[in-house]
Design a protein around this motif. Structure first.
Motif, PDB file in Angstrom:
ATOM      1  N   UNK A   1       0.829  -1.200   0.000  1.00 51.96           N
ATOM      2  CA  UNK A   1       0.000   0.000   0.000  1.00 51.96           C
ATOM      3  C   UNK A   1       0.872   1.264   0.000  1.00 51.96           C
ATOM      4  N   UNK A   2       0.279   2.434  -0.385  1.00 47.10           N
ATOM      5  CA  UNK A   2       1.044   3.692  -0.406  1.00 47.10           C
ATOM      6  C   UNK A   2       1.515   4.101   0.989  1.00 47.10           C
ATOM      7  N   UNK A   3       2.454   5.025   1.027  1.00 51.34           N
ATOM      8  CA  UNK A   3       3.108   5.421   2.279  1.00 51.34           C
ATOM      9  C   UNK A   3       2.153   6.015   3.311  1.00 51.34           C
ATOM     10  N   UNK A   4       1.038   6.615   2.860  1.00 50.45           N
ATOM     11  CA  UNK A   4       0.117   7.243   3.805  1.00 50.45           C
ATOM     12  C   UNK A   4      -1.088   6.357   4.137  1.00 50.45           C
ATOM     13  N   UNK A   5      -1.061   5.092   3.703  1.00 51.77           N
ATOM     14  CA  UNK A   5      -2.183   4.183   3.946  1.00 51.77           C
ATOM     15  C   UNK A   5      -2.137   3.687   5.394  1.00 51.77           C
ATOM     16  N   UNK A   6      -3.301   3.392   6.011  1.00 53.61           N
ATOM     17  CA  UNK A   6      -3.318   2.986   7.426  1.00 53.61           C
ATOM     18  C   UNK A   6      -2.417   1.811   7.780  1.00 53.61           C
ATOM     19  N   UNK A   7      -2.305   0.809   6.900  1.00 58.14           N
ATOM     20  CA  UNK A   7      -1.434  -0.318   7.249  1.00 58.14           C
ATOM     21  C   UNK A   7       0.027   0.115   7.312  1.00 58.14           C
ATOM     22  N   UNK A   8       0.430   1.012   6.413  1.00 62.26           N
ATOM     23  CA  UNK A   8       1.820   1.495   6.417  1.00 62.26           C
ATOM     24  C   UNK A   8       2.056   2.388   7.636  1.00 62.26           C
ATOM     25  N   UNK A   9       1.047   3.150   8.026  1.00 62.00           N
ATOM     26  CA  UNK A   9       1.152   3.941   9.257  1.00 62.00           C
ATOM     27  C   UNK A   9       1.365   3.011  10.451  1.00 62.00           C
TER      28      UNK A   9
ATOM     29  N   UNK B   1       4.303   0.675  -1.038  1.00 57.61           N
ATOM     30  CA  UNK B   1       4.041   0.749  -2.488  1.00 57.61           C
ATOM     31  C   UNK B   1       4.659  -0.403  -3.277  1.00 57.61           C
ATOM     32  N   UNK B   2       4.709  -1.589  -2.663  1.00 59.44           N
ATOM     33  CA  UNK B   2       5.215  -2.806  -3.336  1.00 59.44           C
ATOM     34  C   UNK B   2       6.630  -2.637  -3.872  1.00 59.44           C
TER      35      UNK B   2
ATOM     36  N   UNK C   1     -13.647   4.340  -2.891  1.00 61.27           N
ATOM     37  CA  UNK C   1     -13.192   5.710  -3.121  1.00 61.27           C
ATOM     38  C   UNK C   1     -11.963   5.732  -4.029  1.00 61.27           C
ATOM     39  N   UNK C   2     -10.893   5.043  -3.626  1.00 63.51           N
ATOM     40  CA  UNK C   2      -9.616   5.147  -4.341  1.00 63.51           C
ATOM     41  C   UNK C   2      -9.665   4.556  -5.745  1.00 63.51           C
ATOM     42  N   UNK C   3     -10.558   3.597  -5.966  1.00 62.98           N
ATOM     43  CA  UNK C   3     -10.676   2.956  -7.283  1.00 62.98           C
ATOM     44  C   UNK C   3     -11.499   3.779  -8.268  1.00 62.98           C
ATOM     45  N   UNK C   4     -12.197   4.801  -7.737  1.00 60.77           N
ATOM     46  CA  UNK C   4     -13.122   5.624  -8.543  1.00 60.77           C
ATOM     47  C   UNK C   4     -14.327   4.841  -9.057  1.00 60.77           C
TER      48      UNK C   4
END
Length: 340
Positions: A50-58, A82-83, A230-233
């Motif tokens: 996941x991206x750097x600001x995603x809850x799992x990365x937090x 971010x893989x 949301x993120x997938x639009x």
């Protein structure tokens, strides 16, 4: 004149040498009192897709921070979001080999290594968020994590991933509205049977193809948590979501057993406690993101339908529970006992 030039040049060289020597002495001098200049005894890598600001990365970063603090810098954990270290499957393989030390992964793929994780995929087994966490933090939930050691991994903690709900381009006000709708699902027997039991038509397809399939009418809807909608639009096409909470599948913070085995008992306790203590930070980040996504979706005109009584939904999927439940009786009994 030539002699004077040479003398000036020599003076310049000597001065430069003095400055370099001074710089070198400064670099190798003892660190000032209170400075953090210890070299880590261990430097480990933690992979997250996941991206750097995603809850799992937090949550990952909080875990790494706590480990660093509690070992006085002896153990450093570098988080790669971010893989960066590879896709989920390849990272898992490297964790088993000890080439990557930690990763965060959704619980669903872990059924490949411990089939009892499949119980968490069954529909409507958790009545609420409280019910889910009562189970995860109980003995049976912890046992699922430690049993992964047979597959050269050790589960450290669960992270929040919310609940999955159905969304559609068509009206979706009740269970009756699902009948006949083409719903995208992950390639999973349980998920396909779940959709079929609700009277819809299960349509497995890769996640990346869902948006265009909604646009072209190949599918009518799909299911996921709010931040993913949301993120997938997908909400640009699917304007109705029914909050039935059919699945609550957590994320898992994993460690290579090879890495675990090289640590002292004291460091193992520090690692485990840091993972446990990072959960609250991750859950707070998830709650914040979920609320932000809900507001964004509502502002974009998405209609939210709350399921007040999920009894008809539970009754409809009972054949799915009957079909798979016997294989996970011990876990399902523990889930029942965890009800608030």
């Amino acid at each position: 004149m030539k002699k004077r030039k040479f003398t000036g040049l020599l003076a310049t060289v000597l001065m430069a040498g003095t400055l370099l020597a001074a710089c070198g002495n400064e670099k190798t001098s003892e660190p000032a009192e209170g400075s953090d200049a210890k070299k880590p005894e261990f430097t480990f890598r933690l992979a997250d897709n996941q991206p750097a600001d995603y809850p799992t990365v937090i949550g990952d970063k909080k875990f790494a921070e706590l480990v660093n603090e509690r070992t006085d810098g002896r153990i450093k954990i570098e988080v790669f979001p971010s893989a960066q270290l590879g896709d989920e499957k390849s990272v898992l393989e490297q964790v088993q080999l000890g080439a990557i030390d930690f990763t965060r992964i959704n619980a669903s793929p872990l059924a490949e290594f411990n089939d009892q994780f499949s119980a968490l995929n069954l529909p409507y087994v958790f009545d609420s968020e409280e019910h889910l966490w009562n189970f995860l933090e109980g003995e049976a939930g912890k046992k699922l994590l430690t049993d992964l050691e047979q597959s050269k991994m050790r589960g450290l903690a669960y992270y929040d991933s919310g609940s999955r709900n159905f969304y559609s381009t068509k009206p979706l006000n009740s269970i009756e509205d699902l009948k006949g709708q083409k719903i995208r699902v992950q390639q999973s027997k349980i998920n396909i049977d779940l959709i079929d039991s609700l009277g819809a038509s299960a349509t497995p397809m890769p996640y990346g193809e869902v948006f265009s399939a909604l646009q072209t009418g190949i599918i009518d809807g799909a299911e996921n948590n709010l931040p993913s909608l949301d993120s997938s639009n997908h909400y640009e096409e699917a304007k109705t979501i029914i909050m039935d909470h059919h699945q609550r599948i957590p994320e898992v913070l994993l460690m290579s057993k090879a890495t675990w085995d090289k640590l002292s008992e004291e460091d193992r306790e520090i690692i485990q406690q840091a993972a446990t203590d990072s959960v609250e930070t991750q859950k707070e980040a998830w709650d914040k993101l979920e609320k932000e996504s809900e507001k964004k979706l509502k502002d974009a005109g998405v209609k939210f339908i709350e399921v007040e009584d999920n009894t008809p939904w539970k009754e409809a999927v009972q054949p799915v529970l009957d079909k798979y439940g016997k294989d996970y009786k011990e876990v399902l009994d523990a889930i029942d006992e965890a009800r608030p």
